[in-house]
Write an enzyme that holds these catalytic residues in place. Structure first.
Site, mmCIF file in Angstrom:
data_model
loop_
_atom_site.group_PDB
_atom_site.id
_atom_site.type_symbol
_atom_site.label_atom_id
_atom_site.label_comp_id
_atom_site.label_asym_id
_atom_site.label_seq_id
_atom_site.Cartn_x
_atom_site.Cartn_y
_atom_site.Cartn_z
ATOM 1 N N VAL A 7 -0.603 3.829 13.344
ATOM 2 C CA VAL A 7 -1.080 3.428 12.010
ATOM 3 C C VAL A 7 0.012 2.661 11.253
ATOM 4 O O VAL A 7 1.145 3.140 11.143
ATOM 5 C CB VAL A 7 -1.513 4.673 11.204
ATOM 6 C CG1 VAL A 7 -1.873 4.293 9.772
ATOM 7 C CG2 VAL A 7 -2.697 5.351 11.880
ATOM 8 N N HIS B 212 -1.273 -3.857 4.165
ATOM 9 C CA HIS B 212 -0.801 -2.550 3.718
ATOM 10 C C HIS B 212 0.081 -2.754 2.481
ATOM 11 O O HIS B 212 0.932 -3.636 2.482
ATOM 12 C CB HIS B 212 -0.007 -1.866 4.834
ATOM 13 C CG HIS B 212 0.462 -0.504 4.447
ATOM 14 N ND1 HIS B 212 -0.383 0.584 4.384
ATOM 15 C CD2 HIS B 212 1.676 -0.059 4.048
ATOM 16 C CE1 HIS B 212 0.294 1.643 3.988
ATOM 17 N NE2 HIS B 212 1.549 1.280 3.774
HETATM 18 C C1 GRF Z 1 -5.186 -2.489 -0.919
HETATM 19 O O1 GRF Z 1 -4.080 -2.078 -1.661
HETATM 20 C C2 GRF Z 1 -4.835 -2.603 0.540
HETATM 21 O O2 GRF Z 1 -3.542 -3.044 0.760
HETATM 22 C C3 GRF Z 1 -4.979 -1.178 1.001
HETATM 23 O O3 GRF Z 1 -6.086 -0.677 0.312
HETATM 24 C C4 GRF Z 1 -6.274 -1.410 -0.891
HETATM 25 C C5 GRF Z 1 -7.647 -1.989 -0.847
HETATM 26 O O4 GRF Z 1 -8.000 -2.657 -2.004
HETATM 27 N N1 GRF Z 1 -5.046 -1.122 2.439
HETATM 28 P P1 GRF Z 1 -9.257 -3.610 -2.022
HETATM 29 O O5 GRF Z 1 -10.449 -2.826 -1.492
HETATM 30 O O6 GRF Z 1 -8.955 -4.802 -1.164
HETATM 31 O O7 GRF Z 1 -9.452 -3.988 -3.459
#
Ligand code: GRF
Length: 194
Positions: free
Chosen positions: A148, A113
């Site tokens: 969540v 996250h």
């Molecule tokens: C990332 O910032 C992740 O932390 C969040 O959604 C984004 C996904 O990016 N949960 P990616 O698809 O890994 O490029």
């Protein structure tokens, strides 16, 4: 290393964290392998990236299941079990899970996250952190539980919020750290906690 932990990465979009895990897993001494990339939408860009890396890239489209999220998760779960997956890494998987999948994979499902949890769970974390005048932002890898973005924290990385940052500049700075943090935390997790 003979026995690498079989990890499935669940994505909904571009999959840059997934790609970072795939790259890390190429190291001979990495304790995990990415055995499957699984998406809930056929247009998830990361599917093509994974396939180009020679990794099985599967879409279990949520659409035919309509609002029945558990039925969709039962299909995901079957695909994971058929392949002997041991750990799930959520990486930009943009669908809230039901208790079915959370319970089935309790203690074996991680998420990343883009905030310093417990601060700023949910969406628009970067814009909210900037609006609140925070000096620091970052990212968190945690175990997935029913709430969540609430499970036990396994690792965090911090970055400064700089004058003039907008959410895009901050997101890019955090994302760089996400890519390092996820691979390192997953390696420690499968070595020490599984
Ligand atoms: C990332 O910032 C992740 O932390 C969040 O959604 C984004 C996904 O990016 N949960 P990616 O698809 O890994 O490029």
């Amino acid at each position: 290393m003979t026995h690498k932990t079989k990890v499935a990465v669940l994505i909904s979009g571009r999959g840059s964290n997934m790609e970072a895990l795939v790259v890390a897993a190429k190291a001979a001494d990495c304790p995990f392998e990415i055995a499957l990339v699984l998406a809930n939408k056929p247009d998830a860009g990361g599917l093509a990236t994974a396939a180009a890396e020679g990794i099985e890239a599967l879409c279990v489209d949520q659409k035919p299941f309509g609002k029945d999220r558990e039925a969709h998760e039962r299909a995901l779960d079957a695909a994971l079990r058929e392949r002997g997956i041991q750990v799930i890494a959520l990486a930009g998987y943009m669908r809230i899970l039901t208790p079915f999948l959370v319970d089935a994979w309790e203690g074996r499902m991680l998420n990343i996250h883009p905030s310093l949890l417990p601060a700023y769970p949910g969406l628009d974390t970067h814009a909210r952190a900037i609006a609140a005048g925070e000096a620091e932002a970052g990212c968190t890898v945690h175990l997935v539980t029913a709430g969540v973005d609430e499970g036990p924290i396994l690792g965090q990385a911090r970055v400064p919020i700089l004058p003039g940052d907008d959410e895009h500049a901050l997101a890019a700075r955090v994302l760089e750290q996400e890519h390092k943090l996820y691979a390192a935390t997953l390696a420690t997790f499968v070595t020490e906690r599984l």
